[in-house]
Write a protein that holds these residues in place. Structure first.
Motif, PDB file in Angstrom:
ATOM      1  N   PHE A  17     -20.505  19.862 -61.745  1.00 24.73           N
ATOM      2  CA  PHE A  17     -21.048  18.624 -61.197  1.00 24.73           C
ATOM      3  C   PHE A  17     -21.201  17.590 -62.316  1.00 24.73           C
ATOM      4  N   ASP A  18     -21.715  18.020 -63.475  1.00 27.94           N
ATOM      5  CA  ASP A  18     -21.855  17.133 -64.638  1.00 27.94           C
ATOM      6  C   ASP A  18     -20.492  16.613 -65.083  1.00 27.94           C
ATOM      7  N   ARG A  19     -19.475  17.470 -65.007  1.00 22.13           N
ATOM      8  CA  ARG A  19     -18.114  17.072 -65.386  1.00 22.13           C
ATOM      9  C   ARG A  19     -17.637  15.908 -64.531  1.00 22.13           C
ATOM     10  N   GLU A  20     -17.887  15.984 -63.230  1.00 27.95           N
ATOM     11  CA  GLU A  20     -17.481  14.897 -62.330  1.00 27.95           C
ATOM     12  C   GLU A  20     -18.172  13.593 -62.708  1.00 27.95           C
ATOM     13  N   ALA A  21     -19.458  13.675 -63.029  1.00 31.32           N
ATOM     14  CA  ALA A  21     -20.214  12.478 -63.421  1.00 31.32           C
ATOM     15  C   ALA A  21     -19.676  11.912 -64.742  1.00 31.32           C
ATOM     16  N   LEU A  22     -19.344  12.800 -65.676  1.00 35.67           N
ATOM     17  CA  LEU A  22     -18.786  12.349 -66.952  1.00 35.67           C
ATOM     18  C   LEU A  22     -17.436  11.666 -66.759  1.00 35.67           C
ATOM     19  N   ILE A  23     -16.609  12.232 -65.919  1.00 39.43           N
ATOM     20  CA  ILE A  23     -15.294  11.633 -65.653  1.00 39.43           C
ATOM     21  C   ILE A  23     -15.457  10.240 -65.057  1.00 39.43           C
ATOM     22  N   LYS A  24     -16.401  10.102 -64.148  1.00 38.61           N
ATOM     23  CA  LYS A  24     -16.660   8.789 -63.543  1.00 38.61           C
ATOM     24  C   LYS A  24     -17.148   7.798 -64.611  1.00 38.61           C
ATOM     25  N   ALA A  25     -18.036   8.241 -65.489  1.00 39.33           N
ATOM     26  CA  ALA A  25     -18.545   7.368 -66.562  1.00 39.33           C
ATOM     27  C   ALA A  25     -17.424   6.976 -67.523  1.00 39.33           C
ATOM     28  N   ILE A  26     -16.541   7.920 -67.836  1.00 43.17           N
ATOM     29  CA  ILE A  26     -15.408   7.628 -68.718  1.00 43.17           C
ATOM     30  C   ILE A  26     -14.483   6.601 -68.074  1.00 43.17           C
ATOM     31  N   GLU A  27     -14.238   6.744 -66.794  1.00 40.80           N
ATOM     32  CA  GLU A  27     -13.383   5.782 -66.084  1.00 40.80           C
ATOM     33  C   GLU A  27     -13.999   4.385 -66.078  1.00 40.80           C
ATOM     34  N   GLU A  28     -15.303   4.310 -65.862  1.00 37.41           N
ATOM     35  CA  GLU A  28     -15.990   3.014 -65.880  1.00 37.41           C
ATOM     36  C   GLU A  28     -15.938   2.396 -67.275  1.00 37.41           C
ATOM     37  N   ASN A  29     -16.191   3.221 -68.285  1.00 43.99           N
ATOM     38  CA  ASN A  29     -16.114   2.735 -69.669  1.00 43.99           C
ATOM     39  C   ASN A  29     -14.713   2.233 -69.987  1.00 43.99           C
ATOM     40  N   SER A  30     -13.699   2.989 -69.573  1.00 46.74           N
ATOM     41  CA  SER A  30     -12.312   2.597 -69.832  1.00 46.74           C
ATOM     42  C   SER A  30     -11.996   1.252 -69.191  1.00 46.74           C
ATOM     43  N   ALA A  31     -12.471   1.057 -67.967  1.00 45.16           N
ATOM     44  CA  ALA A  31     -12.244  -0.221 -67.281  1.00 45.16           C
ATOM     45  C   ALA A  31     -12.893  -1.368 -68.050  1.00 45.16           C
ATOM     46  N   ASN A  32     -14.113  -1.146 -68.552  1.00 49.75           N
ATOM     47  CA  ASN A  32     -14.792  -2.184 -69.332  1.00 49.75           C
ATOM     48  C   ASN A  32     -14.093  -2.436 -70.669  1.00 49.75           C
ATOM     49  N   LEU A  33     -13.634  -1.370 -71.312  1.00 52.57           N
ATOM     50  CA  LEU A  33     -12.892  -1.530 -72.570  1.00 52.57           C
ATOM     51  C   LEU A  33     -11.608  -2.320 -72.335  1.00 52.57           C
ATOM     52  N   ASP A  34     -10.893  -1.976 -71.273  1.00 55.17           N
ATOM     53  CA  ASP A  34      -9.652  -2.690 -70.939  1.00 55.17           C
ATOM     54  C   ASP A  34      -9.928  -4.168 -70.656  1.00 55.17           C
ATOM     55  N   ARG A  35     -11.019  -4.436 -69.937  1.00 52.40           N
ATOM     56  CA  ARG A  35     -11.394  -5.822 -69.609  1.00 52.40           C
ATOM     57  C   ARG A  35     -11.644  -6.612 -70.890  1.00 52.40           C
ATOM     58  N   LEU A  36     -12.389  -6.021 -71.822  1.00 52.21           N
ATOM     59  CA  LEU A  36     -12.670  -6.707 -73.089  1.00 52.21           C
ATOM     60  C   LEU A  36     -11.402  -6.900 -73.920  1.00 52.21           C
ATOM     61  N   GLU A  37     -10.531  -5.897 -73.930  1.00 52.88           N
ATOM     62  CA  GLU A  37      -9.281  -6.016 -74.685  1.00 52.88           C
ATOM     63  C   GLU A  37      -8.414  -7.146 -74.139  1.00 52.88           C
ATOM     64  N   LYS A  38      -8.350  -7.256 -72.820  1.00 51.15           N
ATOM     65  CA  LYS A  38      -7.558  -8.333 -72.212  1.00 51.15           C
ATOM     66  C   LYS A  38      -8.148  -9.701 -72.534  1.00 51.15           C
ATOM     67  N   ALA A  39      -9.464  -9.806 -72.486  1.00 52.31           N
ATOM     68  CA  ALA A  39     -10.123 -11.079 -72.795  1.00 52.31           C
ATOM     69  C   ALA A  39      -9.877 -11.476 -74.246  1.00 52.31           C
ATOM     70  N   VAL A  40     -10.009 -10.525 -75.153  1.00 48.18           N
ATOM     71  CA  VAL A  40      -9.862 -10.817 -76.577  1.00 48.18           C
ATOM     72  C   VAL A  40      -8.413 -11.141 -76.919  1.00 48.18           C
ATOM     73  N   LYS A  41      -7.476 -10.544 -76.212  1.00 45.81           N
ATOM     74  CA  LYS A  41      -6.058 -10.845 -76.445  1.00 45.81           C
ATOM     75  C   LYS A  41      -5.791 -12.333 -76.240  1.00 45.81           C
ATOM     76  N   ILE A  42      -6.494 -12.915 -75.265  1.00 46.47           N
ATOM     77  CA  ILE A  42      -6.349 -14.339 -74.966  1.00 46.47           C
ATOM     78  C   ILE A  42      -7.131 -15.186 -75.982  1.00 46.47           C
ATOM     79  N   LEU A  43      -8.319 -14.728 -76.356  1.00 45.05           N
ATOM     80  CA  LEU A  43      -9.224 -15.533 -77.172  1.00 45.05           C
ATOM     81  C   LEU A  43      -8.921 -15.526 -78.669  1.00 45.05           C
ATOM     82  N   ASP A  44      -8.591 -14.343 -79.218  1.00 49.40           N
ATOM     83  CA  ASP A  44      -8.500 -14.236 -80.674  1.00 49.40           C
ATOM     84  C   ASP A  44      -7.573 -13.084 -81.056  1.00 49.40           C
ATOM     85  N   GLU A  45      -6.419 -13.429 -81.603  1.00 45.95           N
ATOM     86  CA  GLU A  45      -5.406 -12.425 -81.951  1.00 45.95           C
ATOM     87  C   GLU A  45      -5.910 -11.437 -83.004  1.00 45.95           C
TER      88      GLU A  45
END
Length: 176
Positions: free
Chosen positions: A71-99
């Motif tokens: 059960f903890d594994r499922e929660a961790l996987i969900k947290a990792i997916e959410e973190n990855s989405a946020n990391l990707d969002r920041l990477e895309k924003a920074v790609k536009i803002l500052d090389e």
């Protein structure tokens, strides 16, 4: 540094992601099945390893603990997916803002991936790196070797010596 808040948020997310991935590796994967044999129930942890289905017998006293870990594994996987989405969002924003900051994020992600390696596998990664550098005829500096050994033992973060080396070789700009 310009965009310091983005850098801080990204760093915190990466650190969290590394810790989540390390915890995930210590938790069993699979599912629990129950088989009835001669009127008695037996529990098994089933999972796939190297393309083959595996089954491990679980004592009655282990079932609740393993179930909780799954059960903890499922929660961790969900947290990792959410973190990855946020990391990707920041990477895309920074790609536009500052090389330059985008490149820094790339190097930070590399460091996080290296630190996410379990200590038990780091020595093997280090051996592979040494083999590659010896083929290329580029021996690492003594200080780098020492830092890599500390990293392999889990005593030092990869970023602690990798990022300064990138700055020394002017691959990465020094933060202002």
């Amino acid at each position: 540094m310009k965009y310091q808040e983005l850098y801080n948020e990204y760093s915190v997310l990466l650190y969290s992601q590394t810790k989540l991935k390390q915890r995930l590796k210590s938790i069993p994967r699979g599912y629990i099945t129950t088989k009835k044999i001669a009127g008695k129930e037996y529990h098994y942890l089933q999972y796939t390893s190297f393309g083959k289905k595996r089954s491990e017998y679980l004592r009655e006293s282990e079932v609740a603990s393993v179930r909780r870990k799954l059960f903890d594994r499922e929660a961790l996987i969900k947290a990792i997916e959410e973190n990855s989405a946020n990391l990707d969002r920041l990477e895309k924003a920074v790609k536009i803002l500052d090389e330059q900051l985008s490149r820094t994020f790339f190097f930070l992600r590399q460091c996080a991936d290296m630190d996410a390696l379990p200590v038990s596998k780091r020595e093997k990664a280090l051996s592979f790196a040494k083999a590659m550098t010896s083929l290329e005829g580029l021996p690492a500096k003594e200080r780098t070797e020492e830092n890599l050994q500390l990293w392999a033992k889990g005593e030092k973060s990869f970023a602690d010596f990798y990022l300064p080396a990138l700055q020394d070789y002017r691959v990465m700009e020094v933060s202002r």
